[in-house]
Design a protein around this motif. Structure first.
Motif, short mmCIF file in Angstrom:
data_model
loop_
_atom_site.label_atom_id
_atom_site.label_comp_id
_atom_site.label_asym_id
_atom_site.label_seq_id
_atom_site.Cartn_x
_atom_site.Cartn_y
_atom_site.Cartn_z
N GLY A 1 0.80 -1.23 0.00
CA GLY A 1 0.00 0.00 0.00
C GLY A 1 0.83 1.28 0.00
O GLY A 1 0.28 2.38 0.07
N THR A 2 2.15 1.16 -0.07
CA THR A 2 2.99 2.36 0.01
C THR A 2 2.72 3.27 -1.20
O THR A 2 2.73 2.80 -2.34
CB THR A 2 4.49 1.95 0.03
OG1 THR A 2 4.68 1.05 1.12
CG2 THR A 2 5.39 3.16 0.20
N GLY A 3 2.50 4.54 -0.90
CA GLY A 3 2.20 5.50 -1.98
C GLY A 3 3.47 6.03 -2.63
O GLY A 3 4.57 5.53 -2.41
N LEU A 4 3.29 7.10 -3.43
CA LEU A 4 4.41 7.68 -4.16
C LEU A 4 5.29 8.54 -3.26
O LEU A 4 4.77 9.21 -2.36
CB LEU A 4 3.82 8.52 -5.29
CG LEU A 4 4.80 9.15 -6.25
CD1 LEU A 4 4.36 8.88 -7.67
CD2 LEU A 4 4.92 10.64 -6.02
N TRP A 5 6.59 8.49 -3.47
CA TRP A 5 7.54 9.32 -2.72
C TRP A 5 8.10 10.37 -3.66
O TRP A 5 8.49 10.06 -4.80
CB TRP A 5 8.67 8.46 -2.13
CG TRP A 5 8.21 7.50 -1.07
CD1 TRP A 5 6.93 7.29 -0.63
CD2 TRP A 5 9.05 6.59 -0.33
NE1 TRP A 5 6.92 6.32 0.35
CE2 TRP A 5 8.20 5.87 0.55
CE3 TRP A 5 10.40 6.32 -0.31
CZ2 TRP A 5 8.68 4.91 1.43
CZ3 TRP A 5 10.89 5.36 0.57
CH2 TRP A 5 10.03 4.66 1.44
N PHE A 6 8.20 11.61 -3.17
CA PHE A 6 8.52 12.75 -4.04
C PHE A 6 9.80 13.44 -3.57
O PHE A 6 9.82 14.03 -2.47
CB PHE A 6 7.33 13.72 -3.98
CG PHE A 6 7.26 14.69 -5.12
CD1 PHE A 6 7.66 14.35 -6.38
CD2 PHE A 6 6.76 15.98 -4.90
CE1 PHE A 6 7.57 15.25 -7.44
CE2 PHE A 6 6.66 16.89 -5.94
CZ PHE A 6 7.08 16.52 -7.21
N PHE A 7 10.85 13.36 -4.37
CA PHE A 7 12.16 13.92 -3.98
C PHE A 7 12.56 15.09 -4.87
O PHE A 7 12.41 15.02 -6.09
CB PHE A 7 13.25 12.84 -4.14
CG PHE A 7 13.16 11.72 -3.16
CD1 PHE A 7 13.89 11.74 -2.00
CD2 PHE A 7 12.32 10.63 -3.42
CE1 PHE A 7 13.81 10.69 -1.08
CE2 PHE A 7 12.23 9.58 -2.50
CZ PHE A 7 12.97 9.61 -1.34
N PHE A 8 13.08 16.15 -4.26
CA PHE A 8 13.69 17.22 -5.05
C PHE A 8 15.00 16.67 -5.64
O PHE A 8 15.66 15.85 -5.00
CB PHE A 8 13.98 18.44 -4.15
CG PHE A 8 12.75 19.28 -3.90
CD1 PHE A 8 11.56 18.69 -3.52
CD2 PHE A 8 12.78 20.66 -4.05
CE1 PHE A 8 10.42 19.45 -3.29
CE2 PHE A 8 11.65 21.43 -3.83
CZ PHE A 8 10.46 20.83 -3.44
N THR A 9 15.33 17.11 -6.85
CA THR A 9 16.52 16.54 -7.51
C THR A 9 17.83 17.05 -6.91
O THR A 9 18.85 16.37 -6.97
CB THR A 9 16.57 16.91 -9.01
OG1 THR A 9 16.31 18.30 -9.14
CG2 THR A 9 15.64 16.07 -9.83
N GLU A 10 17.82 18.29 -6.35
CA GLU A 10 19.08 18.86 -5.87
C GLU A 10 19.35 18.41 -4.44
O GLU A 10 19.20 19.17 -3.49
CB GLU A 10 19.06 20.39 -5.98
CG GLU A 10 18.81 20.87 -7.39
CD GLU A 10 19.71 20.21 -8.42
OE1 GLU A 10 20.93 20.43 -8.40
OE2 GLU A 10 19.19 19.45 -9.27
N ILE A 11 19.69 17.14 -4.32
CA ILE A 11 19.99 16.57 -3.00
C ILE A 11 21.31 15.81 -3.10
O ILE A 11 21.82 15.58 -4.21
CB ILE A 11 18.84 15.66 -2.48
CG1 ILE A 11 18.49 14.58 -3.52
CG2 ILE A 11 17.62 16.49 -2.13
CD1 ILE A 11 17.42 13.61 -3.05
N TYR A 12 21.85 15.41 -1.98
CA TYR A 12 23.14 14.72 -1.92
C TYR A 12 23.17 13.53 -2.90
O TYR A 12 22.22 12.74 -2.96
CB TYR A 12 23.35 14.25 -0.47
CG TYR A 12 24.49 13.32 -0.26
CD1 TYR A 12 25.78 13.66 -0.69
CD2 TYR A 12 24.31 12.08 0.36
CE1 TYR A 12 26.85 12.79 -0.49
CE2 TYR A 12 25.36 11.21 0.57
CZ TYR A 12 26.63 11.57 0.13
OH TYR A 12 27.67 10.71 0.32
N GLY A 13 24.28 13.41 -3.65
CA GLY A 13 24.42 12.36 -4.67
C GLY A 13 24.25 10.96 -4.09
O GLY A 13 23.69 10.07 -4.74
#
Ligand code: PLP
Length: 392
Positions: free
Chosen positions: A92-104
């Motif tokens: 049941g885990t939904g979508l996770w939304f990450f900003f692109t400018e984060i630690y490599g």
């Protein structure tokens, strides 16, 4: 054997793997309260679950972030894993939304573990011209309805400051949780929990430890349910920090504010100096008015400082000349400013951006500085001598 109580002025290192629980009733009490992370009664069971030296260091971080709880882990990456696991609940885990400018390393973890191994549904949000468009962000949140949004207060290596206040306001409107990696800003500049963030993460390897001599991570928050879920995950996978590292951290963190204030002040002066140098094409530092997120940094950090990271681009007629200048610069400053792939060390250290980020930031003249708390005149002197000799 009756143990002697020593009048130590700080929490000692408790290396015990397991703690004495005396009888069946005490054992039952200790186990039944365990996910509460309770301090009353302050009973310890086993150091992978909870350890007094680790709890003592956590209390120092709670004071700094102003949080109800803090959980220390063996690295920033294990803190990220612990924080994100809170939102994973089977099919049941939904979508996770990450900003692109984060630690490599976080991007690699998302791609290689969260997507490739755990099969999670992930989407990214990209900035436009070095800034995040909150109108587009709101539309994306409305369309995607993610479980949470993940941002860094100050990004790496372009030092984009995310408008955490605006992002949290939008996320809250749609019931979306907010997870903030606050490693680069630190609570000295900004406390995301005060603006509605649900979880704050740090690589404590960096400014909290501040001496480049241990790896640690921490997650902080106010929500008890999130804490209980994180306490369980940390225990099951064995992410808990070691007592020895917790002891060093609890000691070194005493000087965190002094160190970081000086690092920010050194970085501000150095960014202004670098911006005036003819051999340098561009400087990225949120304290400079030409940085795309200067106004957001002003708003969030109350002009207290702008962090201690600077990225700059050495000029050159073509890529080959830029590469030669970069290598020369690194060689000329190497006695005082070492190439060490971390940040937050006592002394200024550097990293060649293209060599680390490759195609994402392919400019060969780009160098990222983690500014230390050495005497400012010494730092500027080292860099100005290098730039002068490159001109000659
Ligand atoms: N978050 C940020 C912003 C980082 O820069 C890093 C490491 O550089 C991490 C997390 C991961 O921390 P650690 O290396 O302590 O695992």
């Amino acid at each position: 054997m009756k143990r002697k109580v020593i009048n130590s002025s700080r929490m000692p290192v408790y290396r015990d793997a397991g703690f004495e629980l005396y009888d069946a009733k005490t054992t039952a009490d200790a186990f039944s309260n365990e996910t509460e992370h309770s301090r009353k009664p302050d009973l310890y069971i086993y150091s992978r679950y909870r350890n007094p030296t680790v709890v003592s260091a956590e209390e120092e971080i709670m004071k700094l972030e102003g949080s109800e709880w803090a959980l220390l882990t063996q690295s920033g990456m294990s803190a990220i894993d612990t924080a994100l696991s809170v939102f994973q609940h089977g099919k049941g885990t939904g979508l996770w939304f990450f900003f692109t400018e984060i630690y490599g390393g976080t991007i690699s973890f998302i791609e290689s573990v969260l997507k490739a191994k755990r099969g999670l549904d992930i989407q990214y949000f990209t900035p436009d011209n070095g800034n995040y468009d909150l109108v587009k962000f709101e539309k994306a949140i409305y369309d995607l309805k993610p479980e949470f949004v993940y941002i860094e207060t100050i990004s790496n290596p372009m030092l984009i400051v995310a408008d955490v206040t605006g992002i949290s306001d939008i996320a809250k409107k749609y019931g979306v949780k907010v997870v903030v990696d606050n490693t680069f800003a630190t609570p000295w500049l900004y406390k995301p929990l005060n603006d509605g963030a649900d979880i704050v993460i740090h690589s404590a390897t960096k400014y909290f430890s501040g001496h480049g001599n241990l790896t640690a991570g921490v997650i902080c928050g106010n929500d008890v349910q999130i804490m209980q879920s994180a306490v369980e995950y940390r225990k099951f996978v064995g992410h808990t920090l070691s007592p020895d590292d917790a002891y060093s951290l609890q000691t070194q963190i005493q000087t965190f504010e002094l160190r970081f204030a000086r690092q920010c002040s050194n970085a501000y002066k150095l960014a202004e100096y670098l911006d005036r140098m003819s051999l340098i094409k561009k400087v990225w530092y949120p304290g400079l008015i030409n940085h795309p997120t200067n106004l957001i940094a002003d708003k969030l950090f109350n002009k207290k400082g702008f962090g201690a990271m600077i990225t700059f681009d050495l000029d050159g007629r073509d890529l080959a000349e830029k590469r030669i200048r970069r290598d020369k610069f690194i060689e000329l400053v190497s006695e005082k400013i070492k190439l060490i792939p971390t940040l937050g060390d006592p002394r200024t250290i550097l990293m060649p951006v293209e060599a680390v980020w490759g195609a994402k930031y392919p400019e060969p003249g780009m160098i990222r500085l983690s500014v230390g708390f050495e005497e400012y005149s010494e730092l500027e002197g080292t860099i100005s001598r290098a730039l002068d000799s490159m001109k000659g």
